[in-house]
Design a protein around this motif. Structure first.
Motif, PDB file in Angstrom:
ATOM      1  N   HIS A 145      46.226  30.380  37.686  1.00 51.84           N
ATOM      2  CA  HIS A 145      45.973  31.597  38.453  1.00 51.84           C
ATOM      3  C   HIS A 145      45.114  31.383  39.692  1.00 51.84           C
ATOM      4  O   HIS A 145      45.020  32.286  40.526  1.00 51.84           O
ATOM      5  N   ARG A 178      47.708  40.797  38.686  1.00 50.31           N
ATOM      6  CA  ARG A 178      46.291  40.491  38.917  1.00 50.31           C
ATOM      7  C   ARG A 178      45.453  41.701  38.496  1.00 50.31           C
ATOM      8  O   ARG A 178      45.352  42.677  39.230  1.00 50.31           O
ATOM      9  N   PRO A 179      44.862  41.671  37.315  1.00 55.73           N
ATOM     10  CA  PRO A 179      44.082  42.816  36.833  1.00 55.73           C
ATOM     11  C   PRO A 179      42.915  43.137  37.759  1.00 55.73           C
ATOM     12  O   PRO A 179      42.410  42.284  38.488  1.00 55.73           O
ATOM     13  N   VAL A 189      39.007  44.554  38.049  1.00 53.18           N
ATOM     14  CA  VAL A 189      37.751  44.738  37.325  1.00 53.18           C
ATOM     15  C   VAL A 189      36.792  45.520  38.213  1.00 53.18           C
ATOM     16  O   VAL A 189      36.493  45.104  39.332  1.00 53.18           O
ATOM     17  N   GLY A 220      38.391  46.278  31.836  1.00 55.83           N
ATOM     18  CA  GLY A 220      37.875  45.158  32.614  1.00 55.83           C
ATOM     19  C   GLY A 220      37.050  44.195  31.796  1.00 55.83           C
ATOM     20  O   GLY A 220      36.962  43.001  32.120  1.00 55.83           O
ATOM     21  N   VAL A 232      39.223  41.517  30.430  1.00 56.14           N
ATOM     22  CA  VAL A 232      39.635  40.576  31.478  1.00 56.14           C
ATOM     23  C   VAL A 232      38.550  39.522  31.689  1.00 56.14           C
ATOM     24  O   VAL A 232      38.821  38.319  31.757  1.00 56.14           O
ATOM     25  N   ALA A 248      38.258  37.170  28.667  1.00 55.98           N
ATOM     26  CA  ALA A 248      39.330  36.172  28.641  1.00 55.98           C
ATOM     27  C   ALA A 248      39.000  35.003  29.565  1.00 55.98           C
ATOM     28  O   ALA A 248      39.255  33.833  29.234  1.00 55.98           O
ATOM     29  N   ALA A 285      36.543  35.732  39.372  1.00 60.13           N
ATOM     30  CA  ALA A 285      37.840  36.319  39.708  1.00 60.13           C
ATOM     31  C   ALA A 285      38.718  35.343  40.472  1.00 60.13           C
ATOM     32  O   ALA A 285      39.922  35.220  40.216  1.00 60.13           O
ATOM     33  N   HIS A 307      40.114  32.806  38.023  1.00 61.49           N
ATOM     34  CA  HIS A 307      40.940  33.224  36.893  1.00 61.49           C
ATOM     35  C   HIS A 307      41.931  34.333  37.219  1.00 61.49           C
ATOM     36  O   HIS A 307      42.544  34.906  36.316  1.00 61.49           O
ATOM     37  N   PHE A 326      41.908  37.475  38.710  1.00 62.33           N
ATOM     38  CA  PHE A 326      41.793  38.920  38.728  1.00 62.33           C
ATOM     39  C   PHE A 326      41.064  39.346  40.003  1.00 62.33           C
ATOM     40  O   PHE A 326      40.608  38.508  40.771  1.00 62.33           O
TER      41      PHE A 326
END
Length: 278
Positions: free
Chosen positions: A143, A184-185, A187, A211, A214, A217, A269, A272, A274
């Motif tokens: 990612h 892409r979540p 947060v 969030g 996320v 993780a 972010a 990873h 997000f």
């Protein structure tokens, strides 16, 4: 994706066998760093783009100091959004600076310069995103989306592209913040801080929202949090794990108390995949 194979742009064969890699942490974005004619971005001039890609390969093959085996990039993206296959997926790049950097990330280069054509077109950004997704799907790319300058002393990929990378590499028309790019979540930092400041020993069930999961993780992937403790609540274990992440960035004292701050969260972010809303 508007994909141009090596055969279609008439690539020369590699000088020797390229190194196979199973996967990478992600993709690094590059630019030419030389003059690129602004006129190249005109729709009627797309026919010139393959000449530019061939010139990159020729220059790399002629570089006796670097001793490239082929064009250094895994893909090249033109201002019209076409993705030209370079070394391709599952091939170690030669563009990121040294052997360890080349193994860690693929390299995608935009036909963008430090003079002339210096601002990426929307089509180019869309094509860069296509190339990244292609390397994820076909090449096992992780990612991470970074710039060439991340980990190597260079101005590449230039200020406009690096700003885009730092913003999460969104597709054109996708706003940062409330509308993240697909996959892409998002947060929300303020909600995360609220969750982190809740002391479950004093206030009962910890405050939670998606969030938290996320971030947990990402901390699991970093080896800072046991997967069994990633329960979507920002409890003591998550606070301790996040403090470990902050310390890994060189933060100390109140800056490494396990309560997320903008700098540490953005770094997590970026690594990873997000996005952060402040």
């Amino acid at each position: 994706m508007k994909f141009v194979t090596r055969a279609q742009w008439n690539a020369k064969p590699p000088r020797f066998q390229l190194v196979h890699i199973d996967s990478t942490k992600g993709v690094k974005v590059h630019y030419m760093g030389t003059a690129v004619p602004a006129s190249l971005a005109r729709p009627e001039n797309h026919s010139q783009c393959d000449n530019h890609v061939r010139k990159i390969q020729a220059d790399h093959l002629a570089n006796t100091e670097e001793n490239y085996s082929d064009i250094a990039y895994n893909a090249v993206v033109c201002p019209h959004g076409f993705v030209f296959e370079g070394r391709g997926a599952h091939r170690k790049t030669g563009a990121n600076g040294d052997q360890s950097l080349n193994k860690a990330h693929y390299a995608v280069c935009a036909l963008l310069g430090d003079s002339g054509l210096t601002e990426p077109t929307d089509a180019m950004l869309d094509g860069l995103r296509d190339a990244i997704e292609w390397l994820r799907k076909k090449g096992g790319a992780g990612h991470e989306i970074k710039g060439h300058r991340d980990g190597f002393a260079t101005a590449c990929p230039g200020k406009p592209l690096y700003h885009w990378v730092r913003d999460g590499a969104p597709r054109p028309g996708v706003e940062s913040g409330e509308h993240p790019a697909p996959g892409r979540p998002l947060v929300d930092l303020s909600r995360l801080v609220t969750a982190a400041r809740t002391d479950p020993s004093k206030q009962g069930t910890p405050v939670s929202y998606p969030g938290v999961a996320v971030v947990e993780a990402a901390l699991v992937e970093e080896g800072l949090l046991a997967a069994s403790l990633a329960d979507g609540h920002y409890g003591t274990a998550t606070v301790d794990a996040y403090a470990g992440w902050q310390r890994s960035l060189g933060l100390t004292g109140a800056d490494a108390d396990g309560i997320p701050g903008a700098t540490s969260l953005r770094r997590l972010a970026e690594k990873h995949g997000f996005r952060v809303q402040e």
